[in-house]
Design an enzyme around this catalytic site. Structure first.
Site, mmCIF file in Angstrom:
data_model
loop_
_atom_site.group_PDB
_atom_site.id
_atom_site.type_symbol
_atom_site.label_atom_id
_atom_site.label_comp_id
_atom_site.label_asym_id
_atom_site.label_seq_id
_atom_site.Cartn_x
_atom_site.Cartn_y
_atom_site.Cartn_z
ATOM 1 N N ASP A 244 0.856 -1.184 -0.046
ATOM 2 C CA ASP A 244 0.165 0.143 -0.012
ATOM 3 C C ASP A 244 0.887 1.329 -0.089
ATOM 4 O OD1 ASP A 244 -2.535 1.117 -0.074
ATOM 5 O OD2 ASP A 244 -2.800 1.108 1.961
ATOM 6 N N HIS B 197 -6.248 -1.256 -8.707
ATOM 7 C CA HIS B 197 -6.513 -2.095 -7.471
ATOM 8 C C HIS B 197 -8.064 -2.235 -7.495
ATOM 9 C CE1 HIS B 197 -8.502 -2.249 -3.615
ATOM 10 N NE2 HIS B 197 -7.517 -3.191 -3.234
ATOM 11 N N HIS C 284 -5.443 -5.961 0.330
ATOM 12 C CA HIS C 284 -5.693 -4.784 -0.387
ATOM 13 C C HIS C 284 -4.090 -4.223 -0.938
ATOM 14 C CE1 HIS C 284 -6.405 -0.199 -1.061
ATOM 15 N NE2 HIS C 284 -5.316 -0.083 -0.300
HETATM 16 ZN ZN LIG Z 1 -4.570 1.954 -0.099
#
Ligand SMILES: [Zn+2]
Length: 375
Positions: free
Chosen positions: A169, A267, A281
């Site tokens: 991330d 994403h 994620h």
């Molecule tokens: Zn993120």
């Protein structure tokens, strides 16, 4: 030009820091609504009991249902007012944290992440879901959390995959902030309290946010692998401390005040593929970052640095790495179309992005990643 930067009032990180939670509750009053999953409460019970005793504060347990839904938020707000809680604590992973943000609505909020898997803890936003777990809406609050408290001992003892996912991330943060800055696109920091609909208050990124995003990337390259190894051994080293700061603080401020761009939009597109659902994620964002670099035709040297980094810590660089062994043309187009809907951050890139360009970038990124692995 209108610019905005938003951040928590206080960020504190250290070994056994949870023992100081009572001190921060005391700055608001004597009782706190504790929003946390039962497993997380069990995990930190000794520290919670110790800090309650030392500082003379009371934790009101909430039997958090696990989903950040409007119904659960309303129930918890009623519980807080019945018990006259002076502040709200969100302890654990994403759902507990987001729910606490919704319950507190920007007032007297302490966030205690027990994993460093995403950059959400510092932000003034949350994602609402329906009670059965489908996406509902984004929510924005008038302020970021009052305190973000990180116990590095707890993070070091959580599974390493969370930390590595947080690095994924954080990896996108610099590249998305750079694109946003070049495009003079809007950043989330300018969003006022309330829901996204009807928003008409744009703000651009600050030089400060871009500097933090740059430091975030440099920190990942310098300390990512060393931090992963430390987390594997459940020990706190300076490298691990630096990566926790990069994953949570630098990436958190970096994305919210520096801007999101193609990596997160890609994403979001990838989430429609069933195979990706068991991946975190940040793992999908890592591949989205490789796709963004291909989309913007970043210098080969930069792309190779990112690929080397991903391989060193075990982040995905191909579709197969995120559970997509095969993809049809229709699926690929559906992913790209979702990534390109009008409200997506892909339009924060400094050039026009089309569905066909995203399809091409995904295919090329996957081939580059696969070839890179073979060496
Ligand atoms: Zn993120």
């Amino acid at each position: 030009m209108r610019k905005a930067l938003i951040c928590p009032t206080k960020y504190v990180q250290g070994e056994n820091e949870l023992l100081n939670l009572g001190y921060f509750i005391k700055t608001f009053g004597t009782s706190a609504l504790l929003i946390a999953h039962a497993d997380d409460v069990r995990r930190v019970k000794p520290q919670i009991d110790a800090t309650a005793k030392q500082y003379g504060v009371k934790f009101v347990e909430s039997a958090f249902g696990g989903e950040c839904s409007r119904q659960e938020v309303a129930r918890l707000q009623a519980l807080a007012s019945e018990n006259k809680c002076d502040c709200t604590i969100g302890l654990g992973g994403g759902k507990a944290i987001d729910t606490a943000k919704c319950v507190a609505e920007g007032e007297a909020l302490i966030i205690v992440p027990t994993i460093a898997a995403t950059d959400a803890p510092t932000s003034h936003s949350a994602v609402l879901y329906t009670p059965d777990g489908a996406f509902d809406d984004y929510a924005y609050f008038k302020q970021s959390p009052s305190v973000v408290l990180i116990d590095t001992t707890i993070i070091a003892n959580a599974p390493t995959r969370f930390l590595v996912s947080g690095m994924g991330d954080a990896l996108s943060t610099y590249f998305e902030a750079r694109a946003t800055s070049k495009a003079y696109a809007n950043v989330n920091a300018g969003l006022p309290a309330g829901y996204r609909e009807g928003f008409t208050d744009p703000a651009k990124s600050t030089n400060a946010a871009l500097a933090l995003a740059t430091l975030c990337y440099e920190t990942l390259l310098a300390d990512g692998y060393k931090a992963k190894v430390a987390c594997d051994g459940n020990v706190v080293t300076q490298a691990l401390e630096n990566i926790i700061e990069a994953n949570i603080l630098l990436s958190g401020l970096g994305f919210e005040s520096g801007g999101l761009a193609a990596a997160h939009a890609i994403h979001d597109g990838l989430t429609i593929l069933e195979g990706t659902h068991k991946y975190f994620h940040g793992e999908k964002v890592a591949f989205g970052t490789v796709v963004q670099l291909v989309l913007e035709n970043a210098p080969s040297e930069e792309l190779e640095t990112v690929l080397d980094f991903c391989i060193s810590v075990g982040l995905p660089i191909t579709l197969a790495d995120i559970g997509v062994d095969q993809i049809s043309e229709e699926e690929l187009r559906a992913v790209a179309e979702k990534a390109c809907i009008p409200e997506e951050s892909v339009h924060s890139m400094p050039f026009d992005v089309t569905v066909d360009a995203v399809i091409a970038a995904i295919v090329a990124a996957d081939k580059i990643g696969s070839a890179y692995k073979v060496g």
